[in-house]
Design a protein around this motif. Structure first.
Motif, PDB file in Angstrom:
ATOM      1  N   TRP A 190     -13.864 -16.495  13.515  1.00 17.01           N
ATOM      2  CA  TRP A 190     -12.606 -16.491  14.258  1.00 17.01           C
ATOM      3  C   TRP A 190     -12.596 -17.582  15.323  1.00 17.01           C
ATOM      4  N   PHE A 191     -13.685 -17.668  16.080  1.00 14.75           N
ATOM      5  CA  PHE A 191     -13.731 -18.665  17.152  1.00 14.75           C
ATOM      6  C   PHE A 191     -13.934 -20.077  16.597  1.00 14.75           C
ATOM      7  N   TYR A 192     -14.698 -20.199  15.525  1.00 12.53           N
ATOM      8  CA  TYR A 192     -14.901 -21.515  14.924  1.00 12.53           C
ATOM      9  C   TYR A 192     -13.604 -22.077  14.368  1.00 12.53           C
ATOM     10  N   SER A 193     -12.794 -21.211  13.754  1.00 11.51           N
ATOM     11  CA  SER A 193     -11.573 -21.677  13.102  1.00 11.51           C
ATOM     12  C   SER A 193     -10.386 -21.803  14.054  1.00 11.51           C
ATOM     13  N   ARG A 194     -10.575 -21.480  15.328  1.00 12.86           N
ATOM     14  CA  ARG A 194      -9.455 -21.615  16.280  1.00 12.86           C
ATOM     15  C   ARG A 194      -9.107 -23.074  16.526  1.00 12.86           C
ATOM     16  N   LYS A 195     -10.072 -23.967  16.363  1.00 10.67           N
ATOM     17  CA  LYS A 195      -9.820 -25.389  16.499  1.00 10.67           C
ATOM     18  C   LYS A 195      -9.714 -26.015  15.110  1.00 10.67           C
ATOM     19  N   PRO A 196      -8.987 -27.098  14.977  1.00 15.95           N
ATOM     20  CA  PRO A 196      -8.881 -27.758  13.664  1.00 15.95           C
ATOM     21  C   PRO A 196     -10.258 -28.181  13.159  1.00 15.95           C
ATOM     22  N   ARG A 197     -10.541 -27.832  11.922  1.00 14.48           N
ATOM     23  CA  ARG A 197     -11.811 -28.189  11.289  1.00 14.48           C
ATOM     24  C   ARG A 197     -11.523 -28.902   9.980  1.00 14.48           C
ATOM     25  N   PRO A 198     -12.442 -29.754   9.537  1.00 11.01           N
ATOM     26  CA  PRO A 198     -12.223 -30.407   8.247  1.00 11.01           C
ATOM     27  C   PRO A 198     -12.174 -29.383   7.123  1.00 11.01           C
ATOM     28  N   THR A 199     -11.337 -29.644   6.136  1.00  8.64           N
ATOM     29  CA  THR A 199     -11.221 -28.747   4.997  1.00  8.64           C
ATOM     30  C   THR A 199     -12.591 -28.500   4.374  1.00  8.64           C
ATOM     31  N   MET A 200     -12.877 -27.258   4.076  1.00  6.88           N
ATOM     32  CA  MET A 200     -14.124 -26.749   3.488  1.00  6.88           C
ATOM     33  C   MET A 200     -15.111 -26.270   4.537  1.00  6.88           C
ATOM     34  N   ALA A 201     -14.964 -26.702   5.789  1.00  4.55           N
ATOM     35  CA  ALA A 201     -15.966 -26.348   6.805  1.00  4.55           C
ATOM     36  C   ALA A 201     -15.958 -24.850   7.104  1.00  4.55           C
ATOM     37  N   VAL A 202     -14.780 -24.243   7.228  1.00  5.14           N
ATOM     38  CA  VAL A 202     -14.711 -22.811   7.520  1.00  5.14           C
ATOM     39  C   VAL A 202     -15.263 -22.000   6.350  1.00  5.14           C
ATOM     40  N   SER A 203     -14.924 -22.411   5.134  1.00  4.84           N
ATOM     41  CA  SER A 203     -15.481 -21.746   3.954  1.00  4.84           C
ATOM     42  C   SER A 203     -16.999 -21.866   3.936  1.00  4.84           C
ATOM     43  N   GLY A 204     -17.500 -23.040   4.293  1.00  2.15           N
ATOM     44  CA  GLY A 204     -18.944 -23.246   4.343  1.00  2.15           C
ATOM     45  C   GLY A 204     -19.609 -22.369   5.371  1.00  2.15           C
ATOM     46  N   MET A 205     -18.981 -22.210   6.538  1.00  2.00           N
ATOM     47  CA  MET A 205     -19.537 -21.345   7.576  1.00  2.00           C
ATOM     48  C   MET A 205     -19.583 -19.891   7.101  1.00  2.00           C
ATOM     49  N   VAL A 254     -21.665 -29.941   5.411  1.00  6.08           N
ATOM     50  CA  VAL A 254     -22.059 -31.355   5.472  1.00  6.08           C
ATOM     51  C   VAL A 254     -21.032 -32.229   4.766  1.00  6.08           C
ATOM     52  N   TRP A 255     -20.615 -31.807   3.586  1.00  5.00           N
ATOM     53  CA  TRP A 255     -19.644 -32.565   2.798  1.00  5.00           C
ATOM     54  C   TRP A 255     -18.316 -32.680   3.547  1.00  5.00           C
ATOM     55  N   ALA A 256     -17.875 -31.594   4.175  1.00 10.22           N
ATOM     56  CA  ALA A 256     -16.601 -31.603   4.897  1.00 10.22           C
ATOM     57  C   ALA A 256     -16.617 -32.608   6.042  1.00 10.22           C
ATOM     58  N   HIS A 257     -17.699 -32.606   6.805  1.00  5.60           N
ATOM     59  CA  HIS A 257     -17.758 -33.503   7.964  1.00  5.60           C
ATOM     60  C   HIS A 257     -17.977 -34.959   7.541  1.00  5.60           C
ATOM     61  N   ARG A 258     -18.740 -35.172   6.490  1.00  9.03           N
ATOM     62  CA  ARG A 258     -18.934 -36.539   6.010  1.00  9.03           C
ATOM     63  C   ARG A 258     -17.635 -37.098   5.456  1.00  9.03           C
ATOM     64  N   ARG A 259     -16.879 -36.254   4.741  1.00 11.75           N
ATOM     65  CA  ARG A 259     -15.607 -36.720   4.217  1.00 11.75           C
ATOM     66  C   ARG A 259     -14.630 -37.034   5.329  1.00 11.75           C
ATOM     67  N   GLN A 260     -14.638 -36.213   6.383  1.00 11.24           N
ATOM     68  CA  GLN A 260     -13.750 -36.468   7.509  1.00 11.24           C
ATOM     69  C   GLN A 260     -14.145 -37.778   8.200  1.00 11.24           C
ATOM     70  N   ALA A 261     -15.444 -38.000   8.360  1.00  8.14           N
ATOM     71  CA  ALA A 261     -15.900 -39.246   8.997  1.00  8.14           C
ATOM     72  C   ALA A 261     -15.516 -40.462   8.165  1.00  8.14           C
TER      73      ALA A 261
END
Length: 266
Positions: A190-205, A254-261
């Motif tokens: 809940w707290f992690y997803s309150r801020k915008p995250r790269p797609t797949m990151a919330v699912s990964g968490m 990892v994939w979500a953040h690398r793709r966002q970068a």
């Protein structure tokens, strides 16, 4: 030692009709998820109506129930259900697999996303923070049914479960799972997803922390009698099924953040 609270698994009986607490826990989980999803709907997609959200919840709930039951049959006790297929319908007695339910949710999400112009991971990221409500409620249902209890222990909060033939003080592992898979996992997501995250990151968490929490509790939970330990003398079916979730969750993050970068560079 704590006394196990004697709770009738039947919450309400009206003649031959019996409403079980285990079934009510599923209604609580689905209803709570729908309510929280409706609060986050505008942030997810302001063009979506409450009716479309209700459709999503319906199909996801169907995936949970059908996948959870079929997953238990396939992963945990296939021979018993082959011998008596009618047992598959007796869901009020328990016998649901989280991992089967997850597969059911993924299939329902994939189908719903294609019909509503949403990618699989867009929807999974939206759904993931809602799932711990149902997980926590389901573990309370396990506790009321006095099933899936833990190993014998002399800890002061051990309990003797009425369904235990040995009548030994045991870990209330259902409550451990309620605290971790329900409360802790909900707070993290809940707290992690309150801020915008790269797609797949919330699912990964979700995959990572559910896998870690479930893997840990399995060490003090009695394995299913019909399966026992499956590898190295200590790995249970639940732990084996969680290993792909743990590694897959890390890979998604990892994939979500690398793709966002990479997209940021472009």
């Amino acid at each position: 030692m704590l006394a196990y609270p004697q709770i009738d698994p039947v919450a309400l009986a009206i003649g031959p009709l019996k409403i079980h607490w285990y079934g009510l826990m599923y209604l609580i989980g689905i209803g709570g998820a729908w309510w929280l999803a409706s609060r986050r709907l505008k942030a997810f997609d302001p063009t979506w109506s409450k009716e479309k959200l209700s459709d999503l919840v319906f199909w996801v709930a169907l995936g949970v129930i059908a996948g959870g039951r079929l997953g238990y049959v396939l992963f945990y006790d296939l021979s018993a259900y082959i011998a008596n297929p009618l047992l598959i319908l007796e869901v009020w007695k328990g016998g649901m697999s989280f991992h089967g339910g997850l597969i059911g949710v993924m299939l329902a999400t994939l189908w719903f996303g294609k019909r509503n112009n949403k990618s699989f991971f867009q929807l999974m990221d939206f759904i993931a923070p809602l799932v711990p409500i149902g997980l926590g409620a389901g573990r309370i249902g396990n506790f009321i049914n006095a099933e899936l209890w833990g190993k014998a222990t002399d800890l002061p909060w051990a309990m003797i479960f009425p369904t235990d033939p040995a009548q030994l003080p045991r870990h209330p592992s259902q409550l451990y799972q309620f605290a971790l898979e329900g409360v802790a996992l909900f707070a993290i997501l809940w707290f992690y997803s309150r801020k915008p995250r790269p797609t797949m990151a919330v699912s990964g968490m979700f995959a990572l922390f559910y896998g870690l929490f479930r893997f840990a509790v399995e060490f003090v939970r009695v394995p299913d009698a019909q399966l026992g330990y499956l590898a190295f003398g200590w790995l249970t079916m639940g732990q084996i099924l969680c290993l792909p979730m743990i590694f897959g969750g890390i890979a998604l993050i990892v994939w979500a953040h690398r793709r966002q970068a990479a997209q940021g560079v472009v």
